[in-house]
Design an enzyme around this catalytic site. Structure first.
Site, short mmCIF file in Angstrom:
data_model
loop_
_atom_site.label_atom_id
_atom_site.label_comp_id
_atom_site.label_asym_id
_atom_site.label_seq_id
_atom_site.Cartn_x
_atom_site.Cartn_y
_atom_site.Cartn_z
N HIS A 64 0.83 -1.21 0.00
CA HIS A 64 0.00 0.00 0.00
C HIS A 64 0.86 1.26 0.00
O HIS A 64 1.58 1.54 0.96
CB HIS A 64 -0.92 0.02 1.22
CG HIS A 64 -1.79 1.24 1.27
ND1 HIS A 64 -2.72 1.53 0.28
CD2 HIS A 64 -1.87 2.27 2.15
CE1 HIS A 64 -3.34 2.67 0.58
NE2 HIS A 64 -2.83 3.14 1.70
N HIS A 66 1.04 5.55 -1.69
CA HIS A 66 0.49 6.69 -2.42
C HIS A 66 1.70 7.39 -3.05
O HIS A 66 2.23 8.37 -2.51
CB HIS A 66 -0.24 7.65 -1.48
CG HIS A 66 -1.52 7.12 -0.90
ND1 HIS A 66 -2.74 7.33 -1.50
CD2 HIS A 66 -1.75 6.38 0.20
CE1 HIS A 66 -3.68 6.76 -0.77
NE2 HIS A 66 -3.12 6.17 0.27
N GLU A 137 -8.32 5.50 -7.63
CA GLU A 137 -9.07 6.00 -6.50
C GLU A 137 -10.35 6.70 -6.94
O GLU A 137 -10.33 7.51 -7.86
CB GLU A 137 -8.21 6.97 -5.69
CG GLU A 137 -8.88 7.48 -4.43
CD GLU A 137 -7.95 8.33 -3.59
OE1 GLU A 137 -7.37 7.79 -2.65
OE2 GLU A 137 -7.79 9.53 -3.90
N HIS A 176 -12.34 5.25 -2.14
CA HIS A 176 -11.43 5.82 -1.15
C HIS A 176 -11.71 5.38 0.28
O HIS A 176 -10.88 4.73 0.92
CB HIS A 176 -11.46 7.36 -1.26
CG HIS A 176 -10.58 8.05 -0.28
ND1 HIS A 176 -11.08 8.95 0.64
CD2 HIS A 176 -9.26 7.97 -0.06
CE1 HIS A 176 -10.08 9.40 1.38
NE2 HIS A 176 -8.97 8.83 0.97
N HIS A 203 -9.71 2.14 2.16
CA HIS A 203 -9.28 2.62 3.47
C HIS A 203 -10.46 2.47 4.42
O HIS A 203 -11.54 3.01 4.17
CB HIS A 203 -8.87 4.09 3.40
CG HIS A 203 -7.74 4.38 2.46
ND1 HIS A 203 -7.92 4.52 1.10
CD2 HIS A 203 -6.42 4.56 2.68
CE1 HIS A 203 -6.75 4.77 0.52
NE2 HIS A 203 -5.82 4.80 1.45
N GLU A 206 -9.66 3.99 9.74
CA GLU A 206 -8.29 4.40 10.04
C GLU A 206 -8.22 5.17 11.35
O GLU A 206 -7.35 4.92 12.18
CB GLU A 206 -7.77 5.25 8.88
CG GLU A 206 -6.32 5.68 9.01
CD GLU A 206 -5.81 6.37 7.75
OE1 GLU A 206 -4.64 6.82 7.76
OE2 GLU A 206 -6.56 6.47 6.76
N ASP A 314 1.98 3.36 3.36
CA ASP A 314 1.08 4.48 3.14
C ASP A 314 1.79 5.49 2.24
O ASP A 314 2.08 5.18 1.10
CB ASP A 314 0.60 5.08 4.46
CG ASP A 314 -0.80 5.68 4.35
OD1 ASP A 314 -1.43 5.55 3.29
OD2 ASP A 314 -1.27 6.27 5.33
#
Length: 377
Positions: A64, A66, A137, A176, A203, A206, A314
């Site tokens: 995972h 970004h 996304e 998302h 996600h 969280e 992340d």
């Protein structure tokens, strides 16, 4: 032919349970044997001792990331405040291909990436040597817009699927979060992904504010979203408040599509049982959870119920680096003896490879030495 013997704190062959301590004997080209240090010293007395390492195993994967946040400064602040920084960064135009390229230069070539720009998606699909999934996304919290967003999304995914290369990156889908994707749109996307075989990451739970958003319709996240959208939480969710985040996804039938659930920090034991029963894998990002004040992933509980666990970084903006070994080092300090190193190693290899739909390289007799990686952290 000179044989070399390496020892390590943990040896993972890609099969079964990692061995601790472990050892491996290599020729110039092949794996000769794996086992305990004592066993291999007795079996191969001619082998020259070549060093001790923290971990010997296949190449790590990062489930995972970004990548397009790689030029955003690292920040330690509450999740709700950090998200506002991400929105500002995105609106500045800096969340782009150049940022993703910088991140890509710092990461192992087996990865899962959340993609927000078409140029990044098309670049990743065209690159030789990369393997994993690029997840598109999708955000759309107003249910009145669900049908239009769904149509646009499916058209994109079908177009990009035609661009996939053999042994390259695959196209996936990332609604998302359950608070930024309406219940109507979430259900449509999950049904589509299941029907057409697109891997999916979401996600989930969280930060504590997400649980509050779902169960009571109050809190900083609910106030922020209502402030800029004018929508009540129940309008976004498609039902009254009360169910947890995981229960919400279950009510929509989303768990039937077996998405990978990212973070899943603020969940109950009943939630974890639902995740296990549905066969959904999960990904934890310990450094990001710490930096954004999200809480601690309940690793021992997920493991007790047999949930497949992967580990990711992340983004650099929330985790500092894209190096999974840094994540493992932090997780060791966080969990101590509660989660042994061999469990972290398995998550970074087998857990991540399975989540990304990849075949784990084995370290067994006759396999090429290129499969062997020495992890230092």
């Amino acid at each position: 032919m000179q044989l070399r013997l390496f020892t390590c704190e943990v040896l993972y062959s890609g099969m079964g349970i990692p061995r601790s301590p472990g050892a491996i004997v290599l020729s110039d080209e092949l794996v000769v044997a794996t086992g305990s240090p004592e066993e291999l010293q007795q079996m191969y007395p001619q082998a020259v001792f070549a060093g001790h390492h923290k971990v010997i195993g296949p190449q790590v994967a990062n489930a995972h990331t970004h990548l397009d946040l790689s030029t955003m400064p690292f920040m330690e602040k509450p999740y709700t405040a950090w998200i506002q920084e991400v929105i500002r960064f995105s609106r500045s135009g800096q969340r782009n291909l150049d940022a993703a390229l910088q991140g890509l230069s710092e990461i192992a070539p087996k990865l899962g990436d959340i993609v927000t720009e078409e140029s990044v998606m098309e670049f990743l699909l065209q690159q030789e040597g990369l393997q994993g999934v690029a997840y598109w996304e999708v955000i759309g919290l107003n249910p009145e817009h669900a049908d239009k967003i769904f149509q646009d999304t499916t058209a994109r995914l079908r177009k990009w699927r035609k661009m996939e290369r053999p042994n390259g990156m695959k196209v996936g889908l990332s609604p998302h979060t359950p608070h930024t994707v309406s219940g109507k749109l979430m259900k449509l996307l999950a049904q589509f992904a299941q029907a057409e075989g697109f891997p999916m990451q979401i996600h989930v739970a969280e930060h504590p504010a997400e649980l509050e958003f779902h169960t009571t319709g109050t809190g900083p996240l609910a106030e922020s979203i209502e402030g800029f959208s004018g929508l009540k939480t129940r309008e976004i969710l498609g039902h009254d408040n009360g169910p947890t985040v995981v229960e919400h996804l279950d009510l929509l039938g989303v768990l039937q599509a077996r998405p990978t659930l990212i973070h899943v920090v603020n969940v109950t034991e009943s939630d974890i049982q639902r995740i296990a029963a549905a066969g959904c894998p999960v990904i934890t990002c310990p450094r990001s959870n710490h930096a954004l004040e999200c809480g601690t992933f309940q690793w021992p509980v997920f493991a007790r119920y047999g949930v497949e666990i992967g580990i990711g970084t992340d983004s650099k903006a929330s985790g500092q680096t894209l190096n999974v070994l840094d994540e493992i080092r932090f997780a060791q300090e966080l969990y101590g003896e509660e989660v042994p190193l061999r469990s972290l190693v398995r998550a970074a290899v087998k857990g991540n490879y399975r989540i990304l739909g990849l075949q784990v390289p084995f370290l067994r007799r006759g396999e090429p030495v290129q499969n062997v990686h020495f992890w230092e952290f």
